[in-house]
Scaffold this motif. Structure first.
Motif, PDB file in Angstrom:
ATOM      1  N   VAL A 151       1.021  -1.191  -0.017  1.00  0.00           N
ATOM      2  CA  VAL A 151       0.272  -0.006  -0.102  1.00  0.00           C
ATOM      3  C   VAL A 151       0.923   1.300   0.014  1.00  0.00           C
ATOM      4  O   VAL A 151       0.592   2.245  -0.643  1.00  0.00           O
ATOM      5  CB  VAL A 151      -1.011  -0.019   1.036  1.00  0.00           C
ATOM      6  N   ARG A 192      -4.411  -4.796   4.934  1.00  0.00           N
ATOM      7  CA  ARG A 192      -5.445  -3.650   4.883  1.00  0.00           C
ATOM      8  C   ARG A 192      -5.431  -2.960   5.968  1.00  0.00           C
ATOM      9  O   ARG A 192      -5.355  -1.666   6.112  1.00  0.00           O
ATOM     10  CB  ARG A 192      -6.577  -3.928   4.436  1.00  0.00           C
ATOM     11  N   ALA A 195      -2.580  -0.243   6.900  1.00  0.00           N
ATOM     12  CA  ALA A 195      -2.004   0.551   5.654  1.00  0.00           C
ATOM     13  C   ALA A 195      -1.883   2.130   6.191  1.00  0.00           C
ATOM     14  O   ALA A 195      -1.542   2.734   5.592  1.00  0.00           O
ATOM     15  CB  ALA A 195      -3.199   0.387   4.917  1.00  0.00           C
ATOM     16  N   PRO A 202      -7.376   0.130  -1.443  1.00  0.00           N
ATOM     17  CA  PRO A 202      -7.969  -1.186  -1.288  1.00  0.00           C
ATOM     18  C   PRO A 202      -6.771  -2.393  -1.427  1.00  0.00           C
ATOM     19  O   PRO A 202      -6.222  -2.385  -2.303  1.00  0.00           O
ATOM     20  CB  PRO A 202      -8.963  -1.318  -1.825  1.00  0.00           C
ATOM     21  N   VAL A 203      -6.916  -3.360  -0.501  1.00  0.00           N
ATOM     22  CA  VAL A 203      -6.074  -4.763  -0.832  1.00  0.00           C
ATOM     23  C   VAL A 203      -6.967  -6.040  -0.924  1.00  0.00           C
ATOM     24  O   VAL A 203      -7.847  -6.264  -0.410  1.00  0.00           O
ATOM     25  CB  VAL A 203      -5.092  -5.076   0.409  1.00  0.00           C
TER      26      VAL A 203
END
Length: 667
Positions: A151, A192, A195, A202-203
């Motif tokens: 991220v 996520r 992050a 988003p992941v």
């Protein structure tokens, strides 16, 4: 140990799916087209092979087997997902290289967004599954490798488009997404949750890619994108990416305020004179009350700055970059250096702003930088590769021919390989042939080595002239270490006291590049036998070269050793040994130097032994040719310490010679 990055060059927007890749347009990538078209091309077994060929054509280098395998595994899931989400007609670039050459994006989606703007989605693809978040920037993968948090990584990519889009370019709506197509929902959730401040990215897991078609476009951040017209794609590809004034202000302020780049003495005088030349040759405001080298208006100028070790070349070069960003932002100033280690430290200095990376392109993209920049600063220019041609290196010639203001910093006595080297005279002659104004400045001060001109002169006499005794005539401290165990204890004590201390050595031992994944130790490649002494038995000292990749504890992720390019300054570096390639251009307070068996004092002169070297670029040279580079290498290593240097030679006769110089007999 050596920098391997091969950044993008202006090149290709894709290739004909039939046979030979064709260059066209202004974008570097391995393939591009509508998502549905690319998904269909993947059915052709030769498609990925042609992408690998294209990878080299556009200037990325040669892809490794792992890279090509990742394409085969990662491209199909994301392209199938786009098609299933009803996005077959959005435009996709695979392995998109940013025009500045600093990054390669796994995939970039371009579509038409509401309001007549272009929507971009930066896609980061990962094959791995399990990981543990160490902090907002790093994760520990399940195989024990520490890598950037994806991220954090994709947020930096996104920032490029936000901070390099000129006002005249089409408006962009830039999003980002991370896709872990092999991961479960729970595994993706770990990333996520870690992050941090970029939680809007988003992941996605493999299960997310299998979501109902009506939800998939939203998960991919493409819910409001439609097929772009060919004119939209062309408009995107024709953007001439430039750093925003906001980015330049930020980086310029950071560099100007960085204590490591403070200027004193003739550095300050040179700084003022170069700024005055910039005011004549670049658009922007002139520094108030400045005077300096004369210019000829729009003819363009080449300024060479020569100085020895510790004369402040890099500090001046970096401060100059910061000032040019503030005074002449439309000149698009850039900083280039052949030293991957120095570049890594500069990127580390501005790492809080991800879009700044493009301001420090790799030397491999020097020609691209020469086409884009109005002002170019080249540090450590003596290390630019000659490319097998006579005269000025091609890359430097390209800079002099194109860039309105080129400032070139060099030290001819720091040429350390046979394929390197340029001189002030060569640059001057080339500038004159091109009709460019040439100015030359000398930095004569010494701001390393406790400001000791006496010590740097002693080193030069030791290596190139008539060695003379060191009588400790100023504040610099010079000493000998009886064996490497003494050096090691000294460095550990200095580090424990809060000082920076490192040991470097000639490249006289093997260097194991690959270690088992997850290993918490490095191979002890360096072995030096020490004879028995009064009260001490014969022993063997073993040590590791600095880590090719960051070394992290496999259980808790604690940093154990930095990446070799940050070895000289980051925590843990004192426990490994550095070499010329990771020390040149840097400094630390206390410097231990091991002169290896490749250079010995024999019969009243220095003798080179290339067969003792493990540097593949040097070890096959004749002894007389190797001697030049060996002397230059040890000159660099001996001038890294700002306060103290201690030396140990593995050759007893050489060590005795140094003892005579440092402790001359009294009469």
């Amino acid at each position: 140990m050596f920098e391997q990055a091969a950044p993008a060059h202006d090149g290709d927007t894709g290739f004909d799916p039939g046979t030979t890749p064709r260059p066209a347009g202004r974008v570097a990538c391995v393939a591009s087209g509508r998502a549905g078209e690319l998904a269909a091309r993947l059915e052709d077994p030769s498609f990925v092979a042609r992408c690998a060929a294209r990878y080299a054509v556009v200037g990325f280098g040669v892809p490794g087997e792992a890279e090509v395998r990742s394409w085969r595994n990662s491209w199909p899931p994301v392209l199938r997902a786009l098609v299933r989400a009803g996005l077959s007609d959005v435009w996709v670039y695979l392995e998109y290289g940013t025009p500045g050459g600093g990054r390669r994006l796994d995939a970039l989606v371009v579509g038409a967004a509401p309001g007549g703007v272009l929507g971009l989605v930066v896609v980061e693809l990962k094959q791995w599954q399990t990981c543990r978040v160490l902090d907002a920037e790093r994760v520990l993968r399940g195989d024990g490798v520490v890598t950037a948090h994806p991220v954090f990584q994709v947020a930096a990519y996104r920032s490029f488009f936000d901070h390099w889009r000129p006002e005249s370019a089409p408006e962009l709506d830039v999003r980002a997404v991370v896709v872990l197509h092999n991961a479960t929902v729970e595994e993706a959730a770990v990333l996520r949750a870690g992050a941090g401040a970029v939680a809007d990215i988003p992941v996605l897991s493999g299960a997310d890619l299998a979501a109902p078609a009506k939800d998939l476009a939203g998960l991919l951040r493409c819910q409001d994108l439609s097929a772009p017209d060919p004119t939209d794609v062309r408009a995107f590809e024709e953007i001439r990416w430039e750093p925003s004034v906001r980015l330049l202000d930020h980086v310029g302020t950071v560099l100007e305020g960085h204590s490591a780049f403070a200027l004193v003495g003739d550095q300050q005088d040179a700084f003022v004179r170069i700024r005055a030349a910039a005011a004549r040759h670049l658009p922007g405001r002139a520094p108030a009350g400045s005077s300096g080298v004369e210019g000829r208006g729009g003819a363009g100028a080449v300024i060479t700055v020569r100085g020895g070790p510790g004369s402040g070349k890099t500090a001046l070069a970096v401060r100059l970059l910061g000032r040019l960003m503030l005074d002449h932002p439309t000149a698009r100033p850039r900083f280039l250096t052949p030293s991957g280690t120095l570049r890594a430290h500069l990127l580390d200095a501005v790492r809080t702003h991800g879009a700044a990376r493009e301001l420090f392109p790799s030397i491999a993209s020097v020609r691209s930088a020469a086409r884009q920049a109005g002002a170019l600063i080249i540090d450590e220019a003596q290390r630019v590769k000659r490319g097998g041609t006579d005269g000025l290196p091609r890359d430097l010639a390209e800079v002099l021919a194109r860039v309105p203001l080129a400032v070139v910093f060099l030290d001819e006595r720091q040429v350390i390989r046979p394929d390197e080297g340029t001189s002030v005279e060569e640059i001057r002659d080339a500038a004159r042939r091109l009709g460019r104004t040439h100015h030359h400045l000398e930095l004569t001060g010494s701001f390393r080595c406790a400001g000791s001109a006496a010590y740097t002169a002693w080193v030069d006499d030791l290596l190139y002239g008539a060695p003379r005794p060191w009588r400790g005539q100023d504040t610099y401290r010079l000493g000998l270490a009886a064996d490497p165990f003494h050096l090691q204890r000294w460095v550990e004590q200095a580090t424990a006291a809060g000082h920076s201390a490192r040991i470097t050595a000639g490249f006289c031992w093997p260097w194991t590049r690959n270690r088992p994944r997850g290993a918490a130790t490095l191979p002890l490649d360096i072995t030096i036998d020490t004879p028995a002494g009064p009260g001490t038995p014969a022993r063997t000292w073993r040590a590791a070269w600095n880590a090719a990749t960051a070394l992290t504890h496999p259980d808790d992720g604690r940093p154990l050793a930095p990446h070799n390019q940050l070895w000289a300054t980051h925590t843990g570096g004192h426990q490994q040994i550095g070499c010329i390639y990771t020390a040149q251009g840097l400094e630390y307070q206390h410097s231990g130097v091991i002169i290896g068996p490749d250079l010995t004092w024999t019969h009243g002169r220095w003798t080179a032994h290339p067969q003792e070297s493990h540097d593949e670029t040097l070890r096959h040279l004749p002894a007389d040719q190797y001697l030049r580079y060996a002397l230059n290498i040890y000159r660099v290593l001996l001038t890294r310490g700002t306060h103290t240097t201690r030396i140990h030679s593995t050759d007893p006769h050489t060590h005795h010679h140094l003892t005579q110089l440092l402790h001359p007999p009294t009469t």
